[in-house]
Motif scaffolding. Sequence first.
Motif, PDB file in Angstrom:
ATOM      1  N   GLU A 117       0.875  -1.497   0.004  1.00 32.29           N
ATOM      2  CA  GLU A 117       0.176   0.026   0.042  1.00 32.29           C
ATOM      3  C   GLU A 117       0.882   1.243   0.034  1.00 32.29           C
ATOM      4  OE1 GLU A 117      -2.484  -0.597   3.397  1.00 32.29           O
ATOM      5  OE2 GLU A 117      -3.747  -2.014   2.306  1.00 32.29           O
ATOM      6  N   GLU A 120       2.268   1.760  -3.776  1.00 32.45           N
ATOM      7  CA  GLU A 120       1.049   2.190  -4.482  1.00 32.45           C
ATOM      8  C   GLU A 120       0.597   3.491  -4.439  1.00 32.45           C
ATOM      9  OE1 GLU A 120      -2.141  -0.623  -3.467  1.00 32.45           O
ATOM     10  OE2 GLU A 120      -1.574  -2.388  -4.432  1.00 32.45           O
ATOM     11  N   ARG A 121       0.500   4.013  -3.024  1.00 32.41           N
ATOM     12  CA  ARG A 121       0.193   5.408  -2.666  1.00 32.41           C
ATOM     13  C   ARG A 121       1.250   6.401  -3.262  1.00 32.41           C
ATOM     14  NH1 ARG A 121      -1.291   4.305   2.032  1.00 32.41           N
ATOM     15  NH2 ARG A 121       0.729   4.376   2.948  1.00 32.41           N
ATOM     16  N   ALA A 124       0.997   6.456  -6.789  1.00 34.39           N
ATOM     17  CA  ALA A 124      -0.116   7.377  -7.682  1.00 34.39           C
ATOM     18  C   ALA A 124       0.055   8.791  -7.357  1.00 34.39           C
ATOM     19  CB  ALA A 124      -1.433   6.930  -6.691  1.00 34.39           C
ATOM     20  N   THR A 129      -0.100   5.822 -13.228  1.00 34.40           N
ATOM     21  CA  THR A 129      -1.463   5.187 -13.397  1.00 34.40           C
ATOM     22  C   THR A 129      -1.536   3.433 -13.555  1.00 34.40           C
ATOM     23  OG1 THR A 129      -1.508   5.451 -15.751  1.00 34.40           O
ATOM     24  CG2 THR A 129      -2.247   7.443 -14.234  1.00 34.40           C
ATOM     25  N   LYS A 175      -2.216  -3.450 -11.660  1.00 35.33           N
ATOM     26  CA  LYS A 175      -3.260  -2.490 -11.073  1.00 35.33           C
ATOM     27  C   LYS A 175      -3.098  -1.233 -11.477  1.00 35.33           C
ATOM     28  CE  LYS A 175      -4.843  -1.712  -6.198  1.00 35.33           C
ATOM     29  NZ  LYS A 175      -4.601  -1.874  -4.804  1.00 35.33           N
ATOM     30  N   LEU A 177      -4.089   2.671 -11.181  1.00 39.15           N
ATOM     31  CA  LEU A 177      -4.157   3.670 -10.012  1.00 39.15           C
ATOM     32  C   LEU A 177      -4.981   4.718 -10.510  1.00 39.15           C
ATOM     33  CD1 LEU A 177      -0.322   3.426  -8.892  1.00 39.15           C
ATOM     34  CD2 LEU A 177      -2.204   2.034  -7.993  1.00 39.15           C
TER      35      LEU A 177
END
Length: 180
Positions: A117, A120-121, A124, A129, A175, A177
Amino acid sequence: MDDHTLRIEPLTAARIRAEAGEGLAVLLQDAVHSGASVGFLAPLEATDAASWWLSAAEEAESGARSVWAARGPGEAVLGVVTLVRASYPNQRHRGEISKLLVHRAARGRGLGRTLLETAERAAAEAGLTLLVLDTESGSPAEGLYRTAGWTRAGTIPGYAGDPAGVPRPTTYYYKALERP
């Protein structure tokens, strides 16, 4: 994980270099010696593990790789995750999650999810993306990626050797984003 004893921090290139032969090398060795297929064969020597981290520091210095470490009590490195940015002009919207490692003594308590996480954060926030990653098919990591919202893209048989050198299938995930 207990939020009072766990701290996740970004590592600068200088910090990676300073810890390459210590906590980071030990973590990489632990992953390989406990069966994780992360690009190395067992037994992984400390000098080889440290050498990989020194090359990661060069990538961090150039901006191609970001590294986050999870620290427990006494500042022990319990886990890491890295984000590698695509280098070609037509791919600058994406990155790859690489070397998500959790020390075997800290597994099963949500640390891998927290590290994922975090990356990922940050991706972003940096305007990426799309993220991709690969993992040994059938590994415990697959469950993490599926429950964290990653989509299975496909499997390649015999793609990479496990730590014993036996070719194993690899599954790719992606994934999308949303920008914050």
